[in-house]
Write a protein that holds these residues in place. Structure first.
Motif, PDB file in Angstrom:
ATOM      1  N   ILE A 234       0.855  -1.188   0.000  1.00  0.00           N
ATOM      2  CA  ILE A 234       0.000   0.000   0.000  1.00  0.00           C
ATOM      3  C   ILE A 234       0.888   1.234   0.000  1.00  0.00           C
ATOM      4  CG2 ILE A 234      -1.782   1.277   1.233  1.00  0.00           C
ATOM      5  CD1 ILE A 234      -2.707  -1.358   2.419  1.00  0.00           C
ATOM      6  N   GLY A 235       0.731   2.074  -1.008  1.00  0.00           N
ATOM      7  CA  GLY A 235       1.615   3.210  -1.171  1.00  0.00           C
ATOM      8  C   GLY A 235       1.193   4.437  -0.383  1.00  0.00           C
ATOM      9  N   ASP A 236       2.061   5.439  -0.433  1.00  0.00           N
ATOM     10  CA  ASP A 236       1.773   6.707   0.231  1.00  0.00           C
ATOM     11  C   ASP A 236       0.605   7.410  -0.461  1.00  0.00           C
ATOM     12  OD1 ASP A 236       3.809   6.337   2.037  1.00  0.00           O
ATOM     13  OD2 ASP A 236       5.288   7.395   0.806  1.00  0.00           O
ATOM     14  N   LYS A 237      -0.104   8.241   0.307  1.00  0.00           N
ATOM     15  CA  LYS A 237      -1.245   8.990  -0.224  1.00  0.00           C
ATOM     16  C   LYS A 237      -0.877  10.464  -0.356  1.00  0.00           C
ATOM     17  CE  LYS A 237      -4.621   5.799   1.785  1.00  0.00           C
ATOM     18  NZ  LYS A 237      -5.786   5.642   2.697  1.00  0.00           N
ATOM     19  N   VAL A 238      -1.302  11.062  -1.446  1.00  0.00           N
ATOM     20  CA  VAL A 238      -1.041  12.475  -1.707  1.00  0.00           C
ATOM     21  C   VAL A 238      -2.338  13.124  -2.176  1.00  0.00           C
ATOM     22  CG1 VAL A 238       1.399  12.165  -2.237  1.00  0.00           C
ATOM     23  CG2 VAL A 238      -0.295  11.976  -4.065  1.00  0.00           C
ATOM     24  N   SER A 239      -2.430  14.433  -2.011  1.00  0.00           N
ATOM     25  CA  SER A 239      -3.621  15.180  -2.421  1.00  0.00           C
ATOM     26  C   SER A 239      -3.197  16.433  -3.180  1.00  0.00           C
ATOM     27  CB  SER A 239      -4.468  15.568  -1.200  1.00  0.00           C
ATOM     28  OG  SER A 239      -4.929  14.412  -0.512  1.00  0.00           O
ATOM     29  N   PHE A 240      -3.833  16.672  -4.295  1.00  0.00           N
ATOM     30  CA  PHE A 240      -3.623  17.896  -5.065  1.00  0.00           C
ATOM     31  C   PHE A 240      -4.763  18.020  -6.073  1.00  0.00           C
ATOM     32  CE2 PHE A 240      -1.129  14.491  -7.022  1.00  0.00           C
ATOM     33  CZ  PHE A 240      -1.619  14.479  -8.319  1.00  0.00           C
ATOM     34  N   GLY A 241      -5.005  19.234  -6.521  1.00  0.00           N
ATOM     35  CA  GLY A 241      -6.050  19.464  -7.519  1.00  0.00           C
ATOM     36  C   GLY A 241      -7.441  19.077  -7.053  1.00  0.00           C
ATOM     37  N   GLY A 242      -7.680  19.078  -5.744  1.00  0.00           N
ATOM     38  CA  GLY A 242      -8.998  18.733  -5.225  1.00  0.00           C
ATOM     39  C   GLY A 242      -9.304  17.252  -5.212  1.00  0.00           C
ATOM     40  N   ALA A 243      -8.286  16.395  -5.356  1.00  0.00           N
ATOM     41  CA  ALA A 243      -8.504  14.944  -5.368  1.00  0.00           C
ATOM     42  C   ALA A 243      -7.406  14.258  -4.563  1.00  0.00           C
ATOM     43  CB  ALA A 243      -8.545  14.410  -6.796  1.00  0.00           C
ATOM     44  N   ASP A 244      -7.685  13.013  -4.172  1.00  0.00           N
ATOM     45  CA  ASP A 244      -6.737  12.203  -3.403  1.00  0.00           C
ATOM     46  C   ASP A 244      -6.203  11.074  -4.289  1.00  0.00           C
ATOM     47  OD1 ASP A 244      -7.217  13.701  -1.072  1.00  0.00           O
ATOM     48  OD2 ASP A 244      -8.997  12.500  -0.638  1.00  0.00           O
ATOM     49  N   TYR A 245      -4.897  10.826  -4.169  1.00  0.00           N
ATOM     50  CA  TYR A 245      -4.240   9.808  -4.984  1.00  0.00           C
ATOM     51  C   TYR A 245      -3.372   8.928  -4.081  1.00  0.00           C
ATOM     52  CZ  TYR A 245      -5.603  13.031  -8.685  1.00  0.00           C
ATOM     53  OH  TYR A 245      -6.322  13.859  -9.520  1.00  0.00           O
ATOM     54  N   VAL A 246      -3.105   7.715  -4.557  1.00  0.00           N
ATOM     55  CA  VAL A 246      -2.232   6.798  -3.834  1.00  0.00           C
ATOM     56  C   VAL A 246      -1.137   6.332  -4.793  1.00  0.00           C
ATOM     57  CG1 VAL A 246      -3.663   4.788  -4.400  1.00  0.00           C
ATOM     58  CG2 VAL A 246      -2.147   4.716  -2.413  1.00  0.00           C
ATOM     59  N   VAL A 247       0.065   6.190  -4.257  1.00  0.00           N
ATOM     60  CA  VAL A 247       1.191   5.693  -5.042  1.00  0.00           C
ATOM     61  C   VAL A 247       1.054   4.180  -5.165  1.00  0.00           C
ATOM     62  CG1 VAL A 247       3.698   5.499  -5.185  1.00  0.00           C
ATOM     63  CG2 VAL A 247       2.660   7.572  -4.238  1.00  0.00           C
ATOM     64  N   VAL A 248       0.864   3.692  -6.394  1.00  0.00           N
ATOM     65  CA  VAL A 248       0.679   2.257  -6.596  1.00  0.00           C
ATOM     66  C   VAL A 248       1.908   1.588  -7.196  1.00  0.00           C
ATOM     67  CG1 VAL A 248      -1.814   2.444  -6.811  1.00  0.00           C
ATOM     68  CG2 VAL A 248      -0.393   2.631  -8.847  1.00  0.00           C
ATOM     69  N   GLU A 249       2.825   2.359  -7.768  1.00  0.00           N
ATOM     70  CA  GLU A 249       4.035   1.771  -8.324  1.00  0.00           C
ATOM     71  C   GLU A 249       5.085   2.855  -8.509  1.00  0.00           C
ATOM     72  OE1 GLU A 249       6.616  -0.831  -9.114  1.00  0.00           O
ATOM     73  OE2 GLU A 249       4.583  -1.623  -8.981  1.00  0.00           O
ATOM     74  N   VAL A 250       6.324   2.503  -8.168  1.00  0.00           N
ATOM     75  CA  VAL A 250       7.466   3.373  -8.438  1.00  0.00           C
ATOM     76  C   VAL A 250       8.597   2.484  -8.927  1.00  0.00           C
ATOM     77  CG1 VAL A 250       9.087   5.084  -7.568  1.00  0.00           C
ATOM     78  CG2 VAL A 250       6.800   4.947  -6.565  1.00  0.00           C
ATOM     79  N   ASN A 251       9.095   2.771 -10.106  1.00  0.00           N
ATOM     80  CA  ASN A 251      10.291   2.096 -10.579  1.00  0.00           C
ATOM     81  C   ASN A 251      11.287   3.150 -11.044  1.00  0.00           C
ATOM     82  OD1 ASN A 251       9.725   2.676 -13.428  1.00  0.00           O
ATOM     83  ND2 ASN A 251       8.089   1.145 -13.218  1.00  0.00           N
ATOM     84  N   GLN A 252      12.401   2.719 -11.576  1.00  0.00           N
ATOM     85  CA  GLN A 252      13.465   3.671 -11.868  1.00  0.00           C
ATOM     86  C   GLN A 252      13.113   4.666 -12.976  1.00  0.00           C
ATOM     87  OE1 GLN A 252      16.884   1.462 -13.152  1.00  0.00           O
ATOM     88  NE2 GLN A 252      15.701   0.104 -14.489  1.00  0.00           N
ATOM     89  N   ASN A 253      12.054   4.397 -13.735  1.00  0.00           N
ATOM     90  CA  ASN A 253      11.689   5.296 -14.836  1.00  0.00           C
ATOM     91  C   ASN A 253      10.263   5.809 -14.785  1.00  0.00           C
ATOM     92  OD1 ASN A 253      14.238   4.955 -16.217  1.00  0.00           O
ATOM     93  ND2 ASN A 253      13.516   2.927 -16.840  1.00  0.00           N
ATOM     94  N   GLU A 254       9.512   5.471 -13.730  1.00  0.00           N
ATOM     95  CA  GLU A 254       8.082   5.758 -13.778  1.00  0.00           C
ATOM     96  C   GLU A 254       7.483   5.833 -12.388  1.00  0.00           C
ATOM     97  OE1 GLU A 254       4.380   3.819 -16.305  1.00  0.00           O
ATOM     98  OE2 GLU A 254       5.745   2.491 -15.206  1.00  0.00           O
ATOM     99  N   LEU A 255       6.513   6.745 -12.253  1.00  0.00           N
ATOM    100  CA  LEU A 255       5.668   6.835 -11.056  1.00  0.00           C
ATOM    101  C   LEU A 255       4.236   6.612 -11.513  1.00  0.00           C
ATOM    102  CD1 LEU A 255       4.758   7.767  -8.170  1.00  0.00           C
ATOM    103  CD2 LEU A 255       4.852  10.110  -9.059  1.00  0.00           C
ATOM    104  N   ILE A 256       3.515   5.743 -10.800  1.00  0.00           N
ATOM    105  CA  ILE A 256       2.117   5.483 -11.137  1.00  0.00           C
ATOM    106  C   ILE A 256       1.253   5.876  -9.947  1.00  0.00           C
ATOM    107  CG2 ILE A 256       0.406   3.759 -11.790  1.00  0.00           C
ATOM    108  CD1 ILE A 256       2.582   2.177 -13.144  1.00  0.00           C
TER     109      ILE A 256
END
Length: 272
Positions: A234-256
């Protein structure tokens, strides 16, 4: 008198006729005088010099012709916000953001500034010997742990054959009191690895993303998910633009990121 009595009708008729003749004569003079008056009146109007008309004021028409020669260009893109076909959104500082491509706000406006690897680090910190043999102080650092406290380096004292939640000490290379390396078996993967005495053993267990959201001047540092061996994905949660998002994948070339309201995922590339 006798004559008048016998001829009064004739006399009366004679007066009437005389009156009629007088009237006709009067009419001739009246008509002539009226005709002369009409001619005099007409002559006075016709022969009277006309007052000249004032010059026409063509200022308005001249200005219109001048404006047509130099048309006024209206800018409905930058200066006017009412009749535009595109969407505008107010930023946190009150400025307006023009939405043309759809990537000016929301997840697609996120800029990934860096992605750093997160390591499992094992170090041989010291050796202690006693009458029972040699013992080894091994440092363990789990940078990918979800709990920030567990990311700190922790030391465990082990002897050959001992095990803990991270590894089992399988063998000692070299002299026990001054080993060249320790051979350990990792508990999560079952892999056997070597910890040299003069350098750490490192394994990449995950990645941390650093990114920013310029429309709201927000910066997010070290966002991650759980390491792949712990099962805590379960990834970290972030909020911006009036919505909430969760980090579901991080690799060396990409953030999802995934939108928590509808689970839609957004792939955000990182270009070093």
């Amino acid at each position: 008198m006798e004559f008048i009595k016998k001829n009064y009708e004739k006399i009366l008729l004679g007066f009437i006729l005389a009156g009629l003749i007088g009237m006709l004569i009067f009419m001739l003079f009246y008509i002539a005088a009226d005709d002369a008056a009409m001619k005099a009146t007409a002559s006075s109007y016709i022969n009277h010099p006309a007052k000249p008309l004032p010059d026409l004021d063509l200022t308005t028409e001249s200005n219109m012709i001048f404006r047509l020669q130099s048309p006024y260009n209206l800018d409905f893109d930058k200066t006017n916000k009412l009749f535009n076909s595109m969407e505008w959104q107010k930023a946190a500082d009150g400025s307006l953001i023009k939405i043309s491509s759809g990537n000016e706000v929301g997840p697609n406006a996120v800029i990934v500034t860096n992605i750093e690897p997160l390591y499992l680090v094992l170090t041989l910190d010291s050796v202690k010997t006693n009458e029972f043999g040699a013992g080894y102080m091994v440092g363990i650092e789990k940078q990918a742990e979800k709990n920030p406290y567990k990311r700190r380096k922790q030391q465990h004292y082990v002897s050959k054959g001992d095990k803990n939640e991270t590894f089992e000490l399988v063998n000692v290379q070299g002299a026990p009191e001054n080993p060249d390396a320790l051979v350990v078996k990792l508990a999560d993967s079952g892999e056997t690895v070597t910890i040299p005495h003069d350098q750490p053993y490192q394994r990449v267990d995950g990645y941390a993303a650093f990114f920013r959201y310029d429309p709201e001047k927000k910066v997010f540092s070290g966002q991650r998910i759980g390491d792949k061996f712990s099962g805590q994905r379960i990834g970290d949660k972030v909020s911006f633009g009036g919505a909430d998002y969760v980090v579901v994948e991080v690799n060396q070339n990409e953030l999802i990121l995934a939108d928590q309201s509808n689970q839609r995922k957004y792939s955000l590339p990182f270009t070093p």
